[in-house]
Design a protein around this motif. Structure first.
Motif, PDB file in Angstrom:
ATOM      1  N   VAL A 201      15.310  -8.103 -20.342  1.00 47.05           N
ATOM      2  CA  VAL A 201      14.286  -7.598 -19.420  1.00 47.05           C
ATOM      3  C   VAL A 201      13.650  -6.367 -20.053  1.00 47.05           C
ATOM      4  O   VAL A 201      14.356  -5.446 -20.463  1.00 47.05           O
ATOM      5  CB  VAL A 201      14.885  -7.249 -18.042  1.00 47.05           C
ATOM      6  N   PHE A 202      12.322  -6.355 -20.137  1.00 47.94           N
ATOM      7  CA  PHE A 202      11.621  -5.286 -20.851  1.00 47.94           C
ATOM      8  C   PHE A 202      11.859  -3.907 -20.251  1.00 47.94           C
ATOM      9  O   PHE A 202      12.155  -2.957 -20.959  1.00 47.94           O
ATOM     10  CB  PHE A 202      10.117  -5.588 -20.895  1.00 47.94           C
ATOM     11  N   SER A 203      11.739  -3.779 -18.943  1.00 49.75           N
ATOM     12  CA  SER A 203      11.837  -2.454 -18.333  1.00 49.75           C
ATOM     13  C   SER A 203      13.255  -2.179 -17.822  1.00 49.75           C
ATOM     14  O   SER A 203      13.946  -3.096 -17.364  1.00 49.75           O
ATOM     15  CB  SER A 203      10.836  -2.317 -17.184  1.00 49.75           C
TER      16      SER A 203
ATOM     17  N   LYS B 288      23.739  -0.049 -20.879  1.00 48.97           N
ATOM     18  CA  LYS B 288      22.831  -0.839 -21.719  1.00 48.97           C
ATOM     19  C   LYS B 288      23.636  -1.933 -22.409  1.00 48.97           C
ATOM     20  O   LYS B 288      24.710  -1.678 -22.945  1.00 48.97           O
ATOM     21  CB  LYS B 288      22.167   0.036 -22.773  1.00 48.97           C
TER      22      LYS B 288
END
Length: 127
Positions: A36-38, A105
């Motif tokens: 997911v980019f954001s 992350k």
């Protein structure tokens, strides 16, 4: 020695006790997905992603193979099998003075492993 906050995460993951995550995650936590980019900001979204991850990755063969620790951070390399595909990844975790996770992350490899994980995570996140 494994920091207490990381040991709590490992215990929750191995025992598949996603309900115990609420006391481990800070209100301002951020989850960064490998696909997911954001960044997913806030406790609610972080809990959703980590709960889904416990379901997808928390199999019997999941194990952390390497661990590195900073003052309030950890890098944990893992190996597991998802739908017959060996997946290798890294969890990068930061926490605050209250021993609550503020940043989580995840990085994954290989690409075929990501292709196996994405639909399973998506199904759990949409449900």
């Amino acid at each position: 020695m494994t920091p207490p906050v990381i040991q709590r995460w490992i215990d929750i993951l191995h025992d598949r006790r996603a309900d115990d995550l609420d006391t481990l995650i800070a209100d301002d936590a951020v989850f960064v997905s490998p696909v997911v980019f954001s960044p997913q900001e806030g406790k609610a979204l972080t809990l959703r992603y980590l709960t889904a991850a416990i379901e997808v990755f928390g199999g019997d063969d999941f194990r952390y193979v390497e661990q590195w620790f900073g003052d309030r951070s950890a890098v944990l390399e893992f190996v597991t099998t998802v739908d017959g595909m060996q997946v290798n990844g890294v969890d990068m975790i930061h926490w605050n003075d209250a021993d609550r996770i503020t940043s989580f992350k995840v990085m994954l490899r290989p690409i075929k492993g990501i292709q196996v994980v994405v639909p399973r995570m998506a199904a759990l996140l949409q449900g």
